[in-house]
Write a protein that holds these residues in place. Structure first.
Motif, PDB file in Angstrom:
ATOM      1  N   SER A   1       0.874  -1.180   0.000  1.00 39.16           N
ATOM      2  CA  SER A   1       0.000   0.000   0.000  1.00 39.16           C
ATOM      3  C   SER A   1       0.904   1.219   0.000  1.00 39.16           C
ATOM      4  CB  SER A   1      -0.896   0.022   1.244  1.00 39.16           C
ATOM      5  OG  SER A   1      -0.122   0.291   2.400  1.00 39.16           O
ATOM      6  N   GLY A   2       0.297   2.378  -0.213  1.00 38.83           N
ATOM      7  CA  GLY A   2       1.073   3.609  -0.118  1.00 38.83           C
ATOM      8  C   GLY A   2       1.659   3.766   1.273  1.00 38.83           C
ATOM      9  N   MET A   3       0.848   3.529   2.300  1.00 38.39           N
ATOM     10  CA  MET A   3       1.337   3.697   3.669  1.00 38.39           C
ATOM     11  C   MET A   3       2.441   2.690   4.009  1.00 38.39           C
ATOM     12  SD  MET A   3       0.435   6.386   5.154  1.00 38.39           S
ATOM     13  CE  MET A   3       1.133   6.001   6.759  1.00 38.39           C
TER      14      MET A   3
ATOM     15  N   TYR B   1      -1.042  14.496   3.179  1.00 41.69           N
ATOM     16  CA  TYR B   1      -1.766  13.260   3.473  1.00 41.69           C
ATOM     17  C   TYR B   1      -1.703  12.954   4.972  1.00 41.69           C
ATOM     18  CZ  TYR B   1      -3.524   8.576   3.296  1.00 41.69           C
ATOM     19  OH  TYR B   1      -4.284   7.453   3.514  1.00 41.69           O
TER      20      TYR B   1
ATOM     21  N   GLU C   1       4.404  17.196  -0.698  1.00 43.87           N
ATOM     22  CA  GLU C   1       3.341  16.546  -1.474  1.00 43.87           C
ATOM     23  C   GLU C   1       2.810  17.612  -2.419  1.00 43.87           C
ATOM     24  OE1 GLU C   1       0.310  14.421   0.852  1.00 43.87           O
ATOM     25  OE2 GLU C   1      -1.189  15.386  -0.412  1.00 43.87           O
TER      26      GLU C   1
ATOM     27  N   ASN D   1      -3.371  17.657  -0.980  1.00 44.69           N
ATOM     28  CA  ASN D   1      -4.678  17.533  -0.344  1.00 44.69           C
ATOM     29  C   ASN D   1      -4.921  18.623   0.677  1.00 44.69           C
ATOM     30  OD1 ASN D   1      -6.327  15.083  -0.644  1.00 44.69           O
ATOM     31  ND2 ASN D   1      -4.311  14.101  -0.503  1.00 44.69           N
TER      32      ASN D   1
ATOM     33  N   ASP E   1       5.819  13.284  -2.556  1.00 49.67           N
ATOM     34  CA  ASP E   1       4.602  12.486  -2.741  1.00 49.67           C
ATOM     35  C   ASP E   1       3.915  13.055  -3.978  1.00 49.67           C
ATOM     36  OD1 ASP E   1       2.039  11.440  -2.784  1.00 49.67           O
ATOM     37  OD2 ASP E   1       1.794  11.460  -0.609  1.00 49.67           O
TER      38      ASP E   1
ATOM     39  N   THR F   1       1.592  11.474  -5.824  1.00 48.94           N
ATOM     40  CA  THR F   1       0.413  10.652  -6.105  1.00 48.94           C
ATOM     41  C   THR F   1      -0.564  11.348  -7.066  1.00 48.94           C
ATOM     42  OG1 THR F   1       0.564   9.561  -3.960  1.00 48.94           O
ATOM     43  CG2 THR F   1      -1.600   9.560  -5.003  1.00 48.94           C
TER      44      THR F   1
ATOM     45  N   PHE G   1       7.425   9.248  -4.358  1.00 49.42           N
ATOM     46  CA  PHE G   1       6.486   8.300  -3.767  1.00 49.42           C
ATOM     47  C   PHE G   1       5.133   8.432  -4.465  1.00 49.42           C
ATOM     48  CE2 PHE G   1       2.714   8.204  -1.058  1.00 49.42           C
ATOM     49  CZ  PHE G   1       2.693   6.875  -0.687  1.00 49.42           C
TER      50      PHE G   1
ATOM     51  N   SER H   1       1.026   6.689  -4.011  1.00 50.12           N
ATOM     52  CA  SER H   1       0.059   5.677  -3.647  1.00 50.12           C
ATOM     53  C   SER H   1      -0.409   5.077  -4.974  1.00 50.12           C
ATOM     54  CB  SER H   1      -1.130   6.287  -2.897  1.00 50.12           C
ATOM     55  OG  SER H   1      -2.167   5.311  -2.870  1.00 50.12           O
TER      56      SER H   1
ATOM     57  N   THR I   1      -2.433   2.894  -5.337  1.00 50.39           N
ATOM     58  CA  THR I   1      -3.869   2.652  -5.192  1.00 50.39           C
ATOM     59  C   THR I   1      -4.667   3.647  -6.045  1.00 50.39           C
ATOM     60  OG1 THR I   1      -3.308   2.182  -2.880  1.00 50.39           O
ATOM     61  CG2 THR I   1      -5.641   2.392  -3.399  1.00 50.39           C
ATOM     62  N   LYS I   2      -4.056   4.772  -6.364  1.00 49.93           N
ATOM     63  CA  LYS I   2      -4.760   5.888  -6.997  1.00 49.93           C
ATOM     64  C   LYS I   2      -4.594   5.846  -8.521  1.00 49.93           C
ATOM     65  CE  LYS I   2      -5.402   6.785  -2.637  1.00 49.93           C
ATOM     66  NZ  LYS I   2      -4.552   7.683  -1.868  1.00 49.93           N
TER      67      LYS I   2
ATOM     68  N   ALA J   1      -1.644  -0.333  -3.436  1.00 45.29           N
ATOM     69  CA  ALA J   1      -0.245  -0.419  -3.861  1.00 45.29           C
ATOM     70  C   ALA J   1       0.483   0.854  -3.472  1.00 45.29           C
ATOM     71  CB  ALA J   1      -0.158  -0.615  -5.381  1.00 45.29           C
TER      72      ALA J   1
ATOM     73  N   LEU K   1      -8.950   8.400  -4.567  1.00 45.99           N
ATOM     74  CA  LEU K   1      -8.857   9.256  -5.753  1.00 45.99           C
ATOM     75  C   LEU K   1      -8.187   8.488  -6.880  1.00 45.99           C
ATOM     76  CD1 LEU K   1      -5.654  10.572  -6.216  1.00 45.99           C
ATOM     77  CD2 LEU K   1      -6.221  11.429  -3.983  1.00 45.99           C
TER      78      LEU K   1
END
Ligand code: PLP
Length: 382
Positions: A81-83, A106, A149, A153, A178, A180, A198, A200, A202-203, A213, A333
């Motif tokens: 995961s990103g985390m 984030y 980042e 966000n 970051d 993302t 970096f 995520s 997942t996005k 991821a 997202l």
């Protein structure tokens, strides 16, 4: 591969990321390699350097090869995961190391930095990412790591990566970006001077809201990168092969999806910019956004699908998030489907996000359907 020109554009390399013609079957994409262990040859040496799946097997390494290529990186690692990637990278910090991070970014990364401050005694300073001079003034001679980042966000503030790299490197610190919200189709963070980028995964990388991821890519494969690689193995933070395969499949359409999401988001931002029921639109693609000039320089192929709308009252924001019929009320997202989220409700009481703010992740739908959906929800909102 014979007969192929050796330097295709990144969009082509991404679209053909799983290109592979099986000698026996003619299959045009590779099979997923699920094996957790790999046989050795007669001399007891690993046959193809694969030993055990916790190190990352063939499918994971294939994803990493593609990502390193698209990022222009010396190496890439994919995490569960990103985390998992964030925690693994921060595990390289020692007691007393000074970290500089954004005031608003984030929340999972901020929370973990605060945890390491309390548990391990790292030193932590935050800078206001909406103030161009603040980062330089927060870095000290002791700073080891700078975390930015961009766009971030949920106000989509833009940090100048080149300037941040200059300020970090002047004191021997490393810069993590970051990125993302700005994948390599629009921002090449390592080329701009970051030590690590970096995502995520997942996005946008996955793109279909069906995997978790995380991705780290490095400018240099040095000793610290070796430590991160070892930590991922020891912590067991590697992505599963099936998800790695889906990640690669997502990358094949990344450039197309990002372009369409950016186009849709810009149209939506323009539509609501002077709307009587909307107090403010936050989108780096609008010339009135404070980060627009830097974004125009470092987001070369679209400003992405993330934007925020501020209503005139908290109740209108809550209603808008409840009344949409095309936008799905959910966190996350970067998927093909558009999402709407009342960010403060999700982040909790400590959140500094205004309660009139709605975060939108714009997908690849027909833009008129998205605009009409927001209009009908605004019509009904109190
Ligand atoms: C989602 C996200 C993360 C965390 O990634 P996960 O895959 O959810 O663990 C980190 N940074 C940003 C900007 C994100 O949007």
């Amino acid at each position: 591969m014979p007969g192929r020109p050796n330097r295709l554009s990144a969009a082509t390399r991404a679209a053909q990321a799983l290109r592979h013609i099986d000698e026996i079957t003619g299959a045009v994409t590779p099979a997923i390699e699920l094996s957790s262990t790999f046989a050795r040859d007669g001399d007891y040496a690993p046959r193809q350097s694969y030993i055990y799946a916790r190190d990352g097997g063939p499918t994971v390494q294939q994803a990493e090869k593609i990502l390193a290529d698209l990022e222009g990186a010396a190496g890439a690692l994919v995490f569960a995961s990103g985390m998992a990637a964030v925690v693994t990278l921060l595990e390289t910090l020692n007691t007393g190391d000074h970290v500089v991070a954004q005031k608003v970014m984030y929340h999972g990364a901020i929370d973990w930095l605060k945890h390491l401050k309390a548990k391990r005694g790292i030193k932590l300073s935050f800078f206001d990412q909406s103030d161009e001079k603040a980062l330089e003034n927060t870095i000290t001679d002791e700073t080891k790591l700078v975390w930015v980042e961009t766009p971030s966000n949920p106000s989509w503030d833009v940090v100048d990566i080149r300037a941040a790299a200059g300020a970090a490197h002047a004191v021997g610190a490393r810069l993590v970006v970051d990125s993302t919200v700005a994948p390599p189709c629009t921002t090449m963070a390592l080329e701009l001077g970051a030590d690590y980028v970096f995502h995520s995964g997942t996005k946008y990388f996955g793109g279909h809201s069906d995997i978790s991821a995380g991705v780290l890519a490095c400018a240099k494969g040095d000793a610290q990168w070796g430590e991160i690689t070892l930590l991922r193995k020891q912590l067991g933070n590697v992505i599963r092969p099936f998800d790695a395969w889906l990640l690669i499949r997502g990358l094949r359409t990344l450039y197309l999806r990002y372009e369409r999401a950016s186009e849709n988001a810009l149209k939506i931002a323009r539509h609501f910019e002077n709307h009587p029921k909307i107090a403010q639109v936050l989108y780096p693609g609008l010339p009135g956004h404070p980060g627009h000039d830097i974004a125009a320089r470092q987001m070369t192929c679209g400003f992405g699908g993330m934007l925020s709308l501020l209503t005139h009252s908290a109740s209108a924001a809550h209603d808008l998030a409840r009344f949409t019929q095309v936008f799905i009320p959910a966190t996350s997202l970067g998927g093909v489907e558009s999402l709407i989220e009342h960010r403060k409700a999700v982040e909790g009481v400590n959140s500094v996000v205004p309660d009139t703010l709605l975060r939108l992740s714009i997908g690849i739908e027909a833009v008129d359907d998205l605009i009409n959906d927001l209009e009908q929800a605004l019509e009904r909102a109190q």
